[in-house]
Design a protein around this motif. Sequence first.
Motif, mmCIF file in Angstrom:
data_model
loop_
_atom_site.group_PDB
_atom_site.id
_atom_site.type_symbol
_atom_site.label_atom_id
_atom_site.label_comp_id
_atom_site.label_asym_id
_atom_site.label_seq_id
_atom_site.Cartn_x
_atom_site.Cartn_y
_atom_site.Cartn_z
ATOM 1 N N PRO A 117 8.838 -3.859 -27.825
ATOM 2 C CA PRO A 117 8.775 -3.290 -29.124
ATOM 3 C C PRO A 117 9.424 -4.272 -30.120
ATOM 4 O O PRO A 117 10.597 -5.277 -29.981
ATOM 5 N N GLY A 118 8.821 -4.555 -31.282
ATOM 6 C CA GLY A 118 9.372 -5.506 -32.059
ATOM 7 C C GLY A 118 9.056 -6.923 -31.791
ATOM 8 O O GLY A 118 9.692 -8.058 -32.698
ATOM 9 N N GLN A 119 8.165 -7.223 -30.874
ATOM 10 C CA GLN A 119 8.199 -8.636 -30.444
ATOM 11 C C GLN A 119 6.525 -8.765 -30.763
ATOM 12 O O GLN A 119 5.643 -7.987 -30.633
ATOM 13 N N ALA A 120 6.243 -10.008 -30.878
ATOM 14 C CA ALA A 120 4.711 -10.580 -31.099
ATOM 15 C C ALA A 120 3.938 -10.240 -29.826
ATOM 16 O O ALA A 120 4.675 -10.568 -28.808
ATOM 17 N N ALA A 121 2.726 -9.861 -29.747
ATOM 18 C CA ALA A 121 1.889 -9.641 -28.539
ATOM 19 C C ALA A 121 1.431 -11.086 -28.163
ATOM 20 O O ALA A 121 1.080 -12.115 -28.680
ATOM 21 N N VAL A 122 1.290 -11.262 -26.668
ATOM 22 C CA VAL A 122 0.739 -12.363 -26.070
ATOM 23 C C VAL A 122 -0.438 -11.981 -25.378
ATOM 24 O O VAL A 122 -0.335 -11.139 -24.651
ATOM 25 N N ALA A 123 -1.641 -12.742 -25.575
ATOM 26 C CA ALA A 123 -2.803 -12.291 -24.912
ATOM 27 C C ALA A 123 -3.068 -13.100 -23.637
ATOM 28 O O ALA A 123 -2.911 -14.381 -23.930
ATOM 29 N N VAL A 124 -3.764 -12.517 -22.642
ATOM 30 C CA VAL A 124 -4.306 -13.327 -21.521
ATOM 31 C C VAL A 124 -5.832 -12.933 -21.358
ATOM 32 O O VAL A 124 -5.974 -11.887 -21.313
ATOM 33 N N LYS A 125 -6.698 -13.908 -21.351
ATOM 34 C CA LYS A 125 -8.030 -13.471 -21.079
ATOM 35 C C LYS A 125 -8.192 -13.734 -19.422
ATOM 36 O O LYS A 125 -7.983 -14.764 -18.673
ATOM 37 N N GLY A 126 -8.833 -12.556 -19.008
ATOM 38 C CA GLY A 126 -9.056 -12.700 -17.703
ATOM 39 C C GLY A 126 -10.086 -13.617 -16.963
ATOM 40 O O GLY A 126 -11.250 -13.951 -17.799
ATOM 41 N N ARG A 127 -10.078 -14.334 -15.896
ATOM 42 C CA ARG A 127 -10.762 -15.364 -15.521
ATOM 43 C C ARG A 127 -11.407 -14.807 -14.286
ATOM 44 O O ARG A 127 -12.039 -15.584 -13.390
#
Length: 267
Positions: A117-127
């Motif tokens: 909540p209230g934090q930027a999202a971090v994305a991981v692309k599956g390999r």
Amino acid sequence: GSPRAGCGPRRRSWRGAPAATRAAEIEPITPLLVLAAPDVSEKVRLSSRTLPGGMTNAGIVRSFPRTVRVNIASPINAPTEPLRWLGAVELKEAKGVRLHLTNVKAPSGTIFWTYAPGQAAVAVKGRGEPDLWLPSVAGTIAYLEVETFGLPVSFELREAAHLTETLDLETSCLVDATCITDTQADAISLARRAVARFFVVNGSNVGTCSGSLVADRNDTNTPYFLTADHCVGSQAAASSMEIFFDFRSATCGGPVPSRSSVPRVRG
């Protein structure tokens, strides 16, 4: 796209803002998995400053009371509109949470978002890997959002890292590299950009160490990362690494940055 046993997350389709901007905008959802505060034996493990071998203790791996199995079916709508699954977990009294997905069956390019909540999202692309440690978030609650285009995705969520280490530094025995110039130490401005701190999962323990990027003689630009042997004891541990670069003060004697503000990569 619901997990078995009728858990909370449900199929959703958003338009407009990308997931990275939704962390503070999403509607509150009830965590589908909640872990109570650590018991006495867990608190003893969490209170230890160091782990066997000398690595700094950063937390422990805790199992949920039940395993959630998530199956995201192929969307009925056009592939240009991704199908997204959203869930949340809560670890009472944690300073940070890191989710572990197992038995992952996802096509390359599937995106796993984690945020709090209230934090930027971090994305991981599956390999295409069957085992995946996702980026950590600060606080007790972690949101997990999975985005897929036209192909089914499934995974299990059975455990998470309960973090007590926020990467704040004990500075009594350290020299602030931001205070050192190239005239005092040759090429320090370049070298300090190659140094990083990282989380690593070794069995049921989570530790934090440091390391550095190194170049090879053939100048291939392969991003080799050198660290101490006691920090990474297996390939599984290496794959679990979450590495934070530029982890230093912006000004001489200034505060240590939050981990959400610096670049990170995974093992």
